[in-house]
Design a protein around this motif. Structure first.
Motif, PDB file in Angstrom:
ATOM      1  N   ALA A   1       0.829  -1.206   0.000  1.00  0.00           N
ATOM      2  CA  ALA A   1       0.000   0.000   0.000  1.00  0.00           C
ATOM      3  C   ALA A   1       0.863   1.256   0.000  1.00  0.00           C
ATOM      4  N   GLU A   2       2.023   1.182   0.618  1.00  0.00           N
ATOM      5  CA  GLU A   2       2.960   2.292   0.672  1.00  0.00           C
ATOM      6  C   GLU A   2       4.310   1.794   0.193  1.00  0.00           C
ATOM      7  N   VAL A   3       4.966   2.606  -0.643  1.00  0.00           N
ATOM      8  CA  VAL A   3       6.245   2.181  -1.200  1.00  0.00           C
ATOM      9  C   VAL A   3       7.308   3.254  -1.022  1.00  0.00           C
ATOM     10  N   LEU A   4       8.496   2.785  -0.776  1.00  0.00           N
ATOM     11  CA  LEU A   4       9.692   3.611  -0.810  1.00  0.00           C
ATOM     12  C   LEU A   4      10.475   3.115  -2.014  1.00  0.00           C
ATOM     13  N   TYR A   5      10.557   3.938  -3.046  1.00  0.00           N
ATOM     14  CA  TYR A   5      11.288   3.567  -4.247  1.00  0.00           C
ATOM     15  C   TYR A   5      12.682   4.161  -4.159  1.00  0.00           C
ATOM     16  N   ILE A   6      13.682   3.311  -4.325  1.00  0.00           N
ATOM     17  CA  ILE A   6      15.076   3.737  -4.270  1.00  0.00           C
ATOM     18  C   ILE A   6      15.801   3.156  -5.477  1.00  0.00           C
ATOM     19  N   ASP A   7      16.378   4.015  -6.312  1.00  0.00           N
ATOM     20  CA  ASP A   7      17.201   3.566  -7.436  1.00  0.00           C
ATOM     21  C   ASP A   7      18.448   2.860  -6.919  1.00  0.00           C
ATOM     22  N   GLY A   8      19.023   2.055  -7.773  1.00  0.00           N
ATOM     23  CA  GLY A   8      20.221   1.312  -7.405  1.00  0.00           C
ATOM     24  C   GLY A   8      21.426   2.184  -7.119  1.00  0.00           C
ATOM     25  N   ASP A   9      21.435   3.425  -7.601  1.00  0.00           N
ATOM     26  CA  ASP A   9      22.582   4.304  -7.359  1.00  0.00           C
ATOM     27  C   ASP A   9      22.387   5.201  -6.135  1.00  0.00           C
ATOM     28  N   ASN A  10      21.351   4.945  -5.346  1.00  0.00           N
ATOM     29  CA  ASN A  10      21.124   5.670  -4.093  1.00  0.00           C
ATOM     30  C   ASN A  10      21.700   4.856  -2.946  1.00  0.00           C
ATOM     31  N   PHE A  11      22.212   5.540  -1.967  1.00  0.00           N
ATOM     32  CA  PHE A  11      22.791   4.877  -0.806  1.00  0.00           C
ATOM     33  C   PHE A  11      22.126   5.432   0.448  1.00  0.00           C
ATOM     34  N   LEU A  12      21.479   4.563   1.197  1.00  0.00           N
ATOM     35  CA  LEU A  12      20.796   4.983   2.429  1.00  0.00           C
ATOM     36  C   LEU A  12      21.796   5.088   3.577  1.00  0.00           C
ATOM     37  N   ILE A  13      21.744   6.198   4.292  1.00  0.00           N
ATOM     38  CA  ILE A  13      22.625   6.360   5.443  1.00  0.00           C
ATOM     39  C   ILE A  13      21.852   6.315   6.759  1.00  0.00           C
ATOM     40  N   HIS A  14      20.507   6.286   6.662  1.00  0.00           N
ATOM     41  CA  HIS A  14      19.640   6.160   7.835  1.00  0.00           C
ATOM     42  C   HIS A  14      18.539   5.166   7.503  1.00  0.00           C
ATOM     43  N   ASP A  15      17.946   4.597   8.518  1.00  0.00           N
ATOM     44  CA  ASP A  15      16.794   3.728   8.331  1.00  0.00           C
ATOM     45  C   ASP A  15      15.644   4.572   7.792  1.00  0.00           C
ATOM     46  N   PRO A  16      15.104   4.257   6.603  1.00  0.00           N
ATOM     47  CA  PRO A  16      14.090   5.109   5.986  1.00  0.00           C
ATOM     48  C   PRO A  16      12.662   4.893   6.490  1.00  0.00           C
ATOM     49  N   ARG A  17      12.448   3.936   7.388  1.00  0.00           N
ATOM     50  CA  ARG A  17      11.073   3.635   7.813  1.00  0.00           C
ATOM     51  C   ARG A  17      10.350   4.826   8.420  1.00  0.00           C
ATOM     52  N   SER A  18      11.083   5.734   9.032  1.00  0.00           N
ATOM     53  CA  SER A  18      10.441   6.894   9.661  1.00  0.00           C
ATOM     54  C   SER A  18       9.800   7.827   8.633  1.00  0.00           C
ATOM     55  N   LEU A  19      10.181   7.719   7.361  1.00  0.00           N
ATOM     56  CA  LEU A  19       9.565   8.566   6.323  1.00  0.00           C
ATOM     57  C   LEU A  19       8.063   8.337   6.231  1.00  0.00           C
ATOM     58  N   PHE A  20       7.628   7.106   6.511  1.00  0.00           N
ATOM     59  CA  PHE A  20       6.205   6.791   6.435  1.00  0.00           C
ATOM     60  C   PHE A  20       5.405   7.445   7.569  1.00  0.00           C
ATOM     61  N   ASP A  21       6.105   7.903   8.610  1.00  0.00           N
ATOM     62  CA  ASP A  21       5.449   8.537   9.757  1.00  0.00           C
ATOM     63  C   ASP A  21       5.459  10.061   9.707  1.00  0.00           C
ATOM     64  N   VAL A  22       6.109  10.628   8.704  1.00  0.00           N
ATOM     65  CA  VAL A  22       6.192  12.086   8.578  1.00  0.00           C
ATOM     66  C   VAL A  22       4.784  12.642   8.334  1.00  0.00           C
ATOM     67  N   LYS A  23       4.419  13.644   9.132  1.00  0.00           N
ATOM     68  CA  LYS A  23       3.064  14.213   9.057  1.00  0.00           C
ATOM     69  C   LYS A  23       2.726  14.689   7.645  1.00  0.00           C
ATOM     70  N   GLU A  24       3.648  15.387   7.005  1.00  0.00           N
ATOM     71  CA  GLU A  24       3.403  15.909   5.656  1.00  0.00           C
ATOM     72  C   GLU A  24       3.151  14.787   4.647  1.00  0.00           C
ATOM     73  N   TYR A  25       3.864  13.674   4.799  1.00  0.00           N
ATOM     74  CA  TYR A  25       3.634  12.526   3.920  1.00  0.00           C
ATOM     75  C   TYR A  25       2.247  11.935   4.161  1.00  0.00           C
ATOM     76  N   GLN A  26       1.884  11.780   5.423  1.00  0.00           N
ATOM     77  CA  GLN A  26       0.581  11.200   5.736  1.00  0.00           C
ATOM     78  C   GLN A  26      -0.553  12.066   5.204  1.00  0.00           C
ATOM     79  N   GLU A  27      -0.355  13.376   5.189  1.00  0.00           N
ATOM     80  CA  GLU A  27      -1.380  14.279   4.656  1.00  0.00           C
ATOM     81  C   GLU A  27      -1.387  14.304   3.125  1.00  0.00           C
ATOM     82  N   ALA A  28      -0.206  14.303   2.506  1.00  0.00           N
ATOM     83  CA  ALA A  28      -0.113  14.454   1.056  1.00  0.00           C
ATOM     84  C   ALA A  28      -0.155  13.121   0.309  1.00  0.00           C
ATOM     85  N   GLY A  29       0.468  12.108   0.872  1.00  0.00           N
ATOM     86  CA  GLY A  29       0.509  10.808   0.200  1.00  0.00           C
ATOM     87  C   GLY A  29       1.707  10.621  -0.712  1.00  0.00           C
TER      88      GLY A  29
END
Length: 120
Positions: free
Chosen positions: A7-35
């Motif tokens: 239902a919710e996706v985090l799309y990351i290209d192969g040339d991106n490198f995560l330096i933090h756990d991205p799960r908190s992005l789904f809890d950001v108020k602006e994301y929850q309001e905008a989608g």
């Protein structure tokens, strides 16, 4: 993205490198309001592109979307409509839309603007 079982996706290209756990992005108020969360790309939208006329938006300086990373709520009606339009534009891109745009980075942006879908 459109065929995801999630239902919710985090799309990351192969040339991106995560330096933090991205799960908190789904809890950001602006994301929850905008989608949708997008990050700015390196390019600025062409102020003379025909897409301004198509979307009936006033031409202005805007950053295109970096489409190698995005967070989308696929259950959000606005997000789904914008993603469907993006899919349509990209399917017909080589013969038409890529010739009047910077490609998918502008096509995502203009699809969101055209359907009036919120994003952050």
């Amino acid at each position: 993205l459109m065929n995801s079982r999630f239902a919710e996706v985090l799309y990351i290209d192969g040339d991106n490198f995560l330096i933090h756990d991205p799960r908190s992005l789904f809890d950001v108020k602006e994301y929850q309001e905008a989608g949708a969360i997008f990050w700015p790309d390196f390019f600025v939208v062409n102020p003379w592109t025909q897409f301004w006329n198509i979307t009936e938006e006033p031409a202005r300086i805007m950053w295109t979307f970096e489409v190698g990373q995005m967070v989308l709520d696929l259950n959000n009606n606005h997000t789904w409509r914008a993603l469907s339009l993006t899919h349509y534009l990209n399917q017909r891109g080589p013969e038409l839309y890529w010739q009047i745009s910077h490609g998918e980075c502008e096509l995502f942006l203009f699809a969101w603007l055209f359907v009036g879908a919120p994003y952050t």
